[in-house]
Motif scaffolding. Sequence first.
Motif, PDB file in Angstrom:
ATOM      1  N   CYS A   1       0.832  -1.200   0.000  1.00 46.53           N
ATOM      2  CA  CYS A   1       0.000   0.000   0.000  1.00 46.53           C
ATOM      3  C   CYS A   1       0.871   1.255   0.000  1.00 46.53           C
ATOM      4  O   CYS A   1       0.628   2.202  -0.750  1.00 46.53           O
ATOM      5  CB  CYS A   1      -0.932  -0.003   1.201  1.00 46.53           C
ATOM      6  N   ALA A   2       1.913   1.263   0.840  1.00 51.14           N
ATOM      7  CA  ALA A   2       2.807   2.419   0.900  1.00 51.14           C
ATOM      8  C   ALA A   2       3.465   2.679  -0.447  1.00 51.14           C
ATOM      9  O   ALA A   2       3.624   3.834  -0.862  1.00 51.14           O
ATOM     10  CB  ALA A   2       3.873   2.190   1.970  1.00 51.14           C
TER      11      ALA A   2
ATOM     12  N   GLY B   1       1.582   6.677  -3.844  1.00 47.88           N
ATOM     13  CA  GLY B   1       2.011   7.813  -4.658  1.00 47.88           C
ATOM     14  C   GLY B   1       1.692   7.665  -6.133  1.00 47.88           C
ATOM     15  O   GLY B   1       2.045   8.550  -6.920  1.00 47.88           O
ATOM     16  N   LEU B   2       1.048   6.569  -6.515  1.00 49.24           N
ATOM     17  CA  LEU B   2       0.731   6.336  -7.925  1.00 49.24           C
ATOM     18  C   LEU B   2      -0.636   6.915  -8.251  1.00 49.24           C
ATOM     19  O   LEU B   2      -1.651   6.509  -7.682  1.00 49.24           O
ATOM     20  CB  LEU B   2       0.740   4.836  -8.229  1.00 49.24           C
TER      21      LEU B   2
ATOM     22  N   TYR C   1      -3.735   4.274   6.200  1.00 46.02           N
ATOM     23  CA  TYR C   1      -3.776   2.907   5.676  1.00 46.02           C
ATOM     24  C   TYR C   1      -3.305   1.878   6.703  1.00 46.02           C
ATOM     25  O   TYR C   1      -3.812   0.747   6.740  1.00 46.02           O
ATOM     26  CB  TYR C   1      -2.974   2.811   4.385  1.00 46.02           C
ATOM     27  N   LYS C   2      -2.330   2.222   7.547  1.00 45.65           N
ATOM     28  CA  LYS C   2      -1.860   1.260   8.547  1.00 45.65           C
ATOM     29  C   LYS C   2      -2.969   0.934   9.541  1.00 45.65           C
ATOM     30  O   LYS C   2      -3.143  -0.227   9.932  1.00 45.65           O
ATOM     31  CB  LYS C   2      -0.634   1.815   9.264  1.00 45.65           C
TER      32      LYS C   2
ATOM     33  N   TRP D   1      -2.984  -4.771  -3.718  1.00 48.31           N
ATOM     34  CA  TRP D   1      -1.761  -5.081  -2.970  1.00 48.31           C
ATOM     35  C   TRP D   1      -1.205  -6.440  -3.385  1.00 48.31           C
ATOM     36  O   TRP D   1       0.005  -6.592  -3.548  1.00 48.31           O
ATOM     37  CB  TRP D   1      -2.043  -5.058  -1.472  1.00 48.31           C
ATOM     38  N   LEU D   2      -2.079  -7.416  -3.562  1.00 48.50           N
ATOM     39  CA  LEU D   2      -1.612  -8.733  -3.975  1.00 48.50           C
ATOM     40  C   LEU D   2      -0.997  -8.687  -5.375  1.00 48.50           C
ATOM     41  O   LEU D   2      -0.001  -9.373  -5.642  1.00 48.50           O
ATOM     42  CB  LEU D   2      -2.765  -9.732  -3.934  1.00 48.50           C
TER      43      LEU D   2
END
Length: 213
Positions: free
Chosen positions: A82-83, A87-88, A99-100, A179-180
Motif C-alpha cells: 500500500c505504501a 504515490g501512484l 492505511y496502517k 496489494w496482492l
Amino acid sequence: MITKHIHIDFIDDVLGTAPGDPDIHGSYVSSKAPDAATKEEEIAAIGEDEFRAKGKTIFPTDESGNPIFWNYQIKGFFKSACAAQRGLSGSKSSKIKAYKKKIDLGIFVFPDADDPSSRAIKIHMTKAGVGECQRPLRAETMQGPRVAIADSDSIEKGSWIEFDVVMLDDGDWPLVSEWLDYGRFNGLGQWRNSGKGAFVWHEINHKPTTIFK
C-alpha cells in the motif's frame, strides 16, 4: 464482512526472514507479539541445532517441521504494498489516508478463518526442499568499503501458500487485490528488491466466515 481464500505461487525463490539466533528473534518478537504466549510459540518455532548462527535468516517451522510464514507477515506485506502504491496516480491505495490503521483494525489474515487461533501459514515446497542463498552485502563505512556475506534459507520458485483474508468492510477487497498484484514486483521474504519472493496469486473461492459467530 467478506472472506477471500487466496492462493499464492512463488515465481522466484523465497528467502527466510527470521534471525537464526533465538535470542535475537526473541528480542524482535518481544516488540511485535501481542502477548507472552505468542512470543513463546514463535521463538520455539525457530528450532535449535544448525540455526543458532547469528548471521543467517531462516524460516520458522510448525510442529511437523514444515517451513511457515506467520500471518502478521502477510499483513506487513499489505502495508508495504500500500505504501508503495499510495504515490501512484489513479491507484486505489492513493485514495486512503490512515492505511496502517485500516489494515491493523479492519483486515485480518488467517491460515483458516474458521480457526482464528491458528497463525502459521504452511509453505508447500517443491521436491527441492529448503536450500541456501548466499550473497554479498556491500556498505560504505568510516574505514572504507566493506563486503559481508549474507546467508538465508531459500525455498525455490514453484512453492506455494494459501490463506484467508477477512475484511470487515466489503469495499476493501479492491484494495487487497491491488496489494496482492504488487507481489509480482516486490513479494515476501528477504532480498525482495532483487525479485526474490515475487509471486502471482488467484482467488480460490468466496465463502462466508464463521469467525465472529
